[in-house]
Motif scaffolding. Structure first.
Motif, short mmCIF file in Angstrom:
data_model
loop_
_atom_site.label_atom_id
_atom_site.label_comp_id
_atom_site.label_asym_id
_atom_site.label_seq_id
_atom_site.Cartn_x
_atom_site.Cartn_y
_atom_site.Cartn_z
N ALA A 52 -5.61 26.21 -14.68
CA ALA A 52 -6.05 26.38 -13.27
C ALA A 52 -6.28 27.46 -12.53
O ALA A 52 -6.76 27.81 -11.96
N LEU A 53 -5.24 28.47 -12.90
CA LEU A 53 -5.00 29.58 -12.51
C LEU A 53 -6.29 30.42 -12.71
O LEU A 53 -6.78 31.16 -12.04
N SER A 54 -6.64 30.25 -14.18
CA SER A 54 -7.78 31.20 -14.80
C SER A 54 -9.03 30.68 -14.06
O SER A 54 -10.09 31.55 -13.95
N HIS A 55 -9.32 29.62 -13.40
CA HIS A 55 -10.53 29.14 -12.82
C HIS A 55 -10.62 29.75 -11.51
O HIS A 55 -11.56 30.04 -10.62
N GLY A 56 -9.51 29.78 -10.42
CA GLY A 56 -9.34 30.26 -9.22
C GLY A 56 -9.04 31.57 -9.06
O GLY A 56 -9.42 32.31 -7.83
N CYS A 57 -8.45 32.54 -10.05
CA CYS A 57 -8.08 34.01 -9.89
C CYS A 57 -8.73 34.80 -10.84
O CYS A 57 -8.23 35.45 -11.79
N ARG A 58 -9.97 34.70 -10.78
CA ARG A 58 -10.86 35.46 -11.75
C ARG A 58 -10.80 37.04 -11.55
O ARG A 58 -11.23 37.82 -12.36
N ARG A 59 -9.94 37.52 -10.51
CA ARG A 59 -10.06 39.03 -10.30
C ARG A 59 -8.75 39.59 -10.88
O ARG A 59 -8.59 40.82 -10.72
N LEU A 60 -7.91 38.70 -11.47
CA LEU A 60 -6.57 39.21 -12.02
C LEU A 60 -7.06 40.69 -12.93
O LEU A 60 -7.68 40.50 -13.80
#
Length: 181
Positions: A129-137
């Motif tokens: 889920a994180l990978s889909h919403g926080c793409r600027r990491l």
């Protein structure tokens, strides 16, 4: 920068005064080691429209209710979030960060740095889920997360193209498949 380390008793009234006095100009807030919980975060973060860094390391009460409180308030501005050794951080918290927990789909989409090290209640579901919403990491610390596997790492590597540092020390479910991704 406001540092309130290891507060054991937090007064909502004091936090409200802090929010009123410096909320709009506050860029960094460090509550590490404190007993901060959802009601405290709601009060102190309500006016922090420019907050860039939030440090909640070692805060035992940072749970899904806390995420439900802080994610909507800082979704447009937060760039760094530190949750090292927060024992109540779970997949649900990480899903809120990634925008999968809220009906509005609010993610911390501006997030560049995230430290989830030693948050042992996290597995692949939260990280996907994180990978889909926080793409600027750019910097992601997942040290000592024994339940994560290549499945979530492939998603992180695929969706978060700007990753520069990915700490997987102590992640024993990771194999060479992640290295090749």
């Amino acid at each position: 920068c406001l540092v309130l380390l290891r507060w054991t008793t937090m007064s909502v009234n004091v936090l409200r005064c802090i929010s009123i006095a410096c909320g709009e100009t506050l860029l960094e807030l460090d509550l590490s080691g404190s007993m901060v919980a959802a009601p405290h975060l709601e009060v102190v973060l309500v006016r922090t429209v420019n907050l860039r860094t939030l440090r909640l390391n070692n805060c035992p009460n940072v749970d899904v209710k806390a995420a439900m409180a802080f994610v909507p308030l800082v979704s447009r501005c937060l760039q760094e979030l530190y949750l090292h050794r927060c024992i109540s951080v779970s997949n649900e918290v990480v899903q809120w960060i990634g925008g999968k927990g809220s009906l509005a789909g609010l993610a911390l989409s501006q997030l560049r740095t995230l430290d989830l090290s030693d948050c042992s209640n996290i597995d692949d579901r939260g990280l996907i889920a994180l990978s889909h919403g926080c793409r600027r990491l750019r910097f992601l610390n997942l040290e000592n997360l024994p339940s994560i596997t290549d499945k979530s790492m492939v998603e992180i590597c695929t969706n978060c193209k700007k990753i520069q540092l990915l700490n997987l020390n102590g992640c024993f479910g990771i194999t060479n498949k992640t290295v090749s991704a």
